[in-house]
Design an enzyme around this catalytic site. Structure first.
Site, mmCIF file in Angstrom:
data_model
loop_
_atom_site.group_PDB
_atom_site.id
_atom_site.type_symbol
_atom_site.label_atom_id
_atom_site.label_comp_id
_atom_site.label_asym_id
_atom_site.label_seq_id
_atom_site.Cartn_x
_atom_site.Cartn_y
_atom_site.Cartn_z
ATOM 1 N N ILE A 152 -13.152 -12.420 -34.966
ATOM 2 C CA ILE A 152 -14.095 -11.317 -34.861
ATOM 3 C C ILE A 152 -13.356 -10.140 -34.241
ATOM 4 C CG2 ILE A 152 -16.192 -12.713 -34.789
ATOM 5 C CD1 ILE A 152 -16.227 -12.525 -31.805
ATOM 6 N N ASP A 153 -13.877 -8.949 -34.433
ATOM 7 C CA ASP A 153 -13.200 -7.747 -33.980
ATOM 8 C C ASP A 153 -13.053 -7.713 -32.454
ATOM 9 O OD1 ASP A 153 -13.095 -6.820 -36.589
ATOM 10 O OD2 ASP A 153 -14.984 -5.711 -36.410
ATOM 11 N N LYS A 154 -12.089 -6.942 -32.009
ATOM 12 C CA LYS A 154 -11.798 -6.787 -30.577
ATOM 13 C C LYS A 154 -13.063 -6.464 -29.780
ATOM 14 C CE LYS A 154 -9.398 -3.636 -27.410
ATOM 15 N NZ LYS A 154 -8.507 -2.445 -27.314
#
Length: 341
Positions: A152-154
């Site tokens: 998942i994104d930062k």
């Protein structure tokens, strides 16, 4: 299943290889041509790189079936400079929701990058995993990302499943490939989606102007197939809390799909959600929104639940997590605002 949809934090592409085709070069598909010239690289990885625009011939992007001609100038550029794939273990605490001998489920905080990449070689989830666990498996073509079967994104918080054994990695990767894993996200978006429940089936691909951005393409020949099911679960007049279920897992899928729908995620700077898109222009409203932006200085997106079949025991596994504090606080503020104004 591969992890080529990884997170990019770069400002530009880096040239790794430049190849000039021989004057006597016979016509051959570019993916086969590069297979012979790039050591330790799979054909799948090469094809993915071509589709994602990381390979140019005579300064133009090509398709994997392009035939190399004599004298062609081929540049292979990637969104990070060449680097050793060795991961440095770091003693970073993990919020482990579940663990057995084959897998674990972690609840990632917003701000933590999932795996080492350009400008984020340390402090990542993978650095923490390699400290706490030994001999984590790696998928083919994803060196330096032990245990990962998705990401998942930062600045997205929430649940991730990690493989601890080869058997688990193979079984989980198959479920991701078959789109049988249940992934539910909660997103705070600008405006109220209409209809309030639906499915977004629009191809997604990298923006030709900025490769860090994912764009929606109505032309089925551009980008990759992407499906998001959404449902509005709270109408807050100017914003809405939306539940999103991923059928596919493309880079920035929910963020790009909701922007396409006309409802960017709240405070998502990359997709235009970091400014007032609904509501009044009164200074009181602007001050309220700015205060909310300070509370949640990221896209308001949380990977809330995760469901899959355990690859070894074959039991159905289902996990859920609470919304993080910043999202809860902003939601409460919006609830109070629409109630009393």
């Amino acid at each position: 299943m591969s992890l080529k949809d990884f997170e990019e934090e770069d400002d530009s592409l880096y040239e790794h290889h430049q190849i000039i085709a021989d004057p006597n070069q016979t016509l051959i598909r570019i993916d086969k041509f590069l297979m012979d010239r790039l050591p330790n690289t799979t054909r799948t990885k090469i094809q993915s790189g071509i589709k994602d625009g990381f390979v140019q011939v005579n300064d133009k992007e090509v398709k994997p079936n392009y035939k190399v001609h004599p004298g062609d100038r081929i540049i292979i550029a990637l969104p990070e400079p060449p680097r050793d794939t060795e991961v440095v273990p770091e003693n970073i605490p993990l919020n482990i929701v579940f663990e057995d001998e084959h897998l674990l489920v972690v609840n990632k905080e917003a701000g933590m990058v999932v795996h080492p990449a350009y400008q984020n070689w340390t402090g990542t989830l993978v650095n923490a995993l390699t400290y706490h666990f030994q001999n984590l498996p790696e998928m083919e073509g994803n060196d330096g990302r032990p245990g990962l079967v998705h990401r998942i994104d930062k600045d997205t918080s929430g649940l991730l499943v990690i493989a601890k054994s080869e058997l688990a990695m193979t079984g989980l990767a198959k479920q991701f490939f078959d789109h049988s894993i249940e992934r539910t996200y909660y997103a705070l978006v600008w405006g109220i989606p209409e209809p309030e429940k639906g499915t977004i089936t629009i191809n997604l691909g990298r923006s030709p102007k900025d490769r860090r951005v994912t764009m929606a393409f109505e032309d089925d020949s551009i980008g990759r197939h992407a499906i998001t099911h959404y449902e509005t679960i709270q109408d807050l007049r100017y914003v809405a809390l939306v539940k999103c279920n991923l059928e596919t897992g493309r880079t920035h899928q929910i963020r790009a799909h909701m922007k396409y729908l006309g409802h960017p995620l709240f405070n998502d700077a990359t997709y235009g959600g970091d400014r007032i898109l609904k509501g009044t222009q009164f200074s009181k409203f602007k001050s309220f929104v700015d205060n909310c932006f300070r509370i949640i200085p990221r896209q308001a997106l949380h990977a809330k639940s995760l469901g899959f079949i355990h690859p070894v025991t074959k039991k159905r596994m289902q996990f859920s997590s609470e919304l993080p504090e910043d999202m809860r606080e902003v939601l409460e503020k919006w609830e109070n605002y629409v109630q009393y104004t």
